[in-house]
Design a protein around this motif. Structure first.
Motif, PDB file in Angstrom:
ATOM      1  N   LEU A 174      -4.762   2.283   9.342  1.00 32.11           N
ATOM      2  CA  LEU A 174      -5.605   2.550   8.182  1.00 32.11           C
ATOM      3  C   LEU A 174      -5.787   1.308   7.322  1.00 32.11           C
ATOM      4  O   LEU A 174      -6.848   1.107   6.722  1.00 32.11           O
ATOM      5  CB  LEU A 174      -5.000   3.669   7.330  1.00 32.11           C
ATOM      6  CG  LEU A 174      -5.224   5.094   7.816  1.00 32.11           C
ATOM      7  CD1 LEU A 174      -4.511   6.074   6.898  1.00 32.11           C
ATOM      8  CD2 LEU A 174      -6.708   5.415   7.862  1.00 32.11           C
ATOM      9  N   ARG A 175      -4.759   0.470   7.263  1.00 32.67           N
ATOM     10  CA  ARG A 175      -4.876  -0.742   6.454  1.00 32.67           C
ATOM     11  C   ARG A 175      -5.764  -1.782   7.109  1.00 32.67           C
ATOM     12  O   ARG A 175      -6.273  -2.678   6.450  1.00 32.67           O
ATOM     13  CB  ARG A 175      -3.489  -1.351   6.211  1.00 32.67           C
ATOM     14  CG  ARG A 175      -2.611  -0.548   5.281  1.00 32.67           C
ATOM     15  CD  ARG A 175      -1.392  -1.354   4.884  1.00 32.67           C
ATOM     16  NE  ARG A 175      -0.577  -1.716   6.023  1.00 32.67           N
ATOM     17  CZ  ARG A 175       0.438  -0.979   6.481  1.00 32.67           C
ATOM     18  NH1 ARG A 175       0.728   0.175   5.886  1.00 32.67           N
ATOM     19  NH2 ARG A 175       1.149  -1.369   7.521  1.00 32.67           N
ATOM     20  N   ASP A 176      -5.956  -1.686   8.410  1.00 33.05           N
ATOM     21  CA  ASP A 176      -6.714  -2.696   9.141  1.00 33.05           C
ATOM     22  C   ASP A 176      -8.203  -2.400   9.016  1.00 33.05           C
ATOM     23  O   ASP A 176      -8.757  -1.618   9.768  1.00 33.05           O
ATOM     24  CB  ASP A 176      -6.287  -2.688  10.616  1.00 33.05           C
ATOM     25  CG  ASP A 176      -6.986  -3.776  11.419  1.00 33.05           C
ATOM     26  OD1 ASP A 176      -7.733  -4.559  10.815  1.00 33.05           O
ATOM     27  OD2 ASP A 176      -6.779  -3.816  12.633  1.00 33.05           O
ATOM     28  N   GLY A 177      -8.839  -3.049   8.069  1.00 33.58           N
ATOM     29  CA  GLY A 177     -10.270  -2.831   7.858  1.00 33.58           C
ATOM     30  C   GLY A 177     -11.093  -4.032   8.239  1.00 33.58           C
ATOM     31  O   GLY A 177     -12.131  -4.303   7.643  1.00 33.58           O
ATOM     32  N   GLY A 178     -10.654  -4.816   9.231  1.00 34.24           N
ATOM     33  CA  GLY A 178     -11.302  -6.068   9.563  1.00 34.24           C
ATOM     34  C   GLY A 178     -12.674  -5.924  10.171  1.00 34.24           C
ATOM     35  O   GLY A 178     -13.075  -4.871  10.644  1.00 34.24           O
TER      36      GLY A 178
END
Length: 392
Positions: A174-178
């Motif tokens: 969820l934190r990986d919004g790349g």
């Protein structure tokens, strides 16, 4: 799976059992990524796709079997599969797909319902499903699912420590919004560590995030065509212009919202992440330099500006005078779009979204007939393809 949520909402409301087939591993060239899904209902209706048509017939039959016997299973499809069966012709593209087929009812249906409802509310969730359950008795059951929702774990994979490990990996997803597209690429695998029976467990993480945003600054003619194509590609499209006479919902019926505000002020106040596309279409230095300065210093994954080469040279000088550094300017795609030779607003919009897709997926923009190598590229983030090393 998110593309099936509209159909799933109706199926879940009916309360009948159904089966889901989901791609969990792709090797080589394949038309659909991990996470691509197909749903078959109890009356035989089908929606979705796992291969773009290559092996749909065989997967359909596996779903029917799962509905009959209530058992989850996995199947591998490659180029040689089904050569004698017109309903399972194999992957002619030369790649390999691993597919999980599982019946859905009871608690699993409740988890999918929660995911569908969260998506409708604009909340991101992660579905974690066991796709590899090799090992001694007691391993996590194949097809078992848990949900990470608002920081909470709902459901279980059959073991508390495994749940905690997978929940940690899901939170990282969820934190990986790349800009690599990881949040909407479909799914990525995490694997159990080397110790104990969990070494044989593989879990597919499917991130269900709100649609990425496309911000169009300048209520000009190409913006209308671009909003249509952007929405078609799954973006939430906003058209913003300081001129109320031009920025109207009637002129941009395909935009999700039309905002009358100075572009730079709106960009400072709105939500932007690594999946956001910013297209500056104004041709007006009073607006384009301030909004580009904001965009190039922010997290947006793609920033482009429309204009001629002369306009581009003048814009670079004005950006430098405004304090935008070389590293920031290097992020700017200007003149925006691929060289398609188009002239109409629709053709201009097509060239822009073609560049956006190429940048997002790592494409070259060259003609496929003049290139070699895989046509379909892997879209998963490396951060998600890590092992869960501490499972006990």
């Amino acid at each position: 799976m998110r593309e099936l949520f509209g159909d799933l909402r109706r199926v879940l409301a009916a309360g009948e059992p159904f089966a889901v087939a989901t791609v969990f591993r792709v090797e080589g060239s394949a038309p659909r990524p991990a996470g691509a899904s197909l749903v078959v209902t109890a009356d035989g209706a089908v929606s979705g796709s796992v291969s773009g048509g290559c092996v749909e017939g065989a997967v359909y039959e596996l779903c029917r079997q799962a509905l009959e016997d209530g058992r989850a299973r996995t199947e591998r499809f490659g180029v040689e599969d089904g050569v004698d069966d017109p309903f399972a012709v194999g992957l002619t593209c030369g790649g390999t797909l691993d597919v999980l087929v599982r019946p859905v009812a009871g608690a699993d249906a409740d988890l999918l319902r929660r995911a569908v409802e969260a998506d409708a509310d604009g909340r991101a969730v992660v579905l974690a499903t066991v796709v590899g359950a090799a090992g001694p008795a007691g391993a996590a059951p194949l097809g078992r699912t848990l949900l990470l929702e608002d920081g909470r774990v709902v459901g279980s994979l059959g073991d508390r420590v495994l749940d905690e490990s997978v929940a940690g990996a899901a939170a990282g997803a969820l934190r990986d919004g790349g800009w690599d597209g990881s949040r909407d690429a479909g799914g990525s695998l995490v694997r159990g560590g080397a110790a104990g029976w969990r070494a044989g467990v593989e879990v597919l993480l499917e991130v269900v995030a709100p649609p990425p945003r496309m911000l169009l600054f300048g209520a000009v003619e190409p913006a209308a065509a671009l909003s249509r194509l952007g929405r078609f590609l799954g973006y939430r499209v906003t058209v913003c212009d300081a001129r109320a006479v031009f920025a109207t919902a009637a002129r941009f019926p395909d935009a999700d919202e039309v905002v009358v505000q100075r572009p730079d002020a709106y960009l400072r106040a709105t939500a932007v992440d690594g999946r956001t596309v910013v297209c500056v279409l104004t041709h007006d230095e009073r607006f384009d330099v301030p909004v580009l300065r904001e965009a190039l210093r922010g997290p947006a994954g793609f920033v482009g500006a429309l204009g001629s080469r002369r306009t581009h040279r003048d814009r670079l000088a004005r950006l430098a005078a405004a304090g935008v550094g070389p590293g920031e300017v290097a992020r700017l795609s200007s003149p925006i779009g691929l060289d398609l030779g188009g002239r109409t607003p629709e053709e201009t919009a097509l060239s822009i979204v073609a560049e956006v897709v190429a940048a997002r997926r790592g494409g070259s923009g060259a003609r496929l007939s003049g290139t070699a190598g895989p046509i379909h590229r892997a879209g998963a983030s490396p951060a998600l393809v890590e092992e869960v090393r501490r499972c006990s």
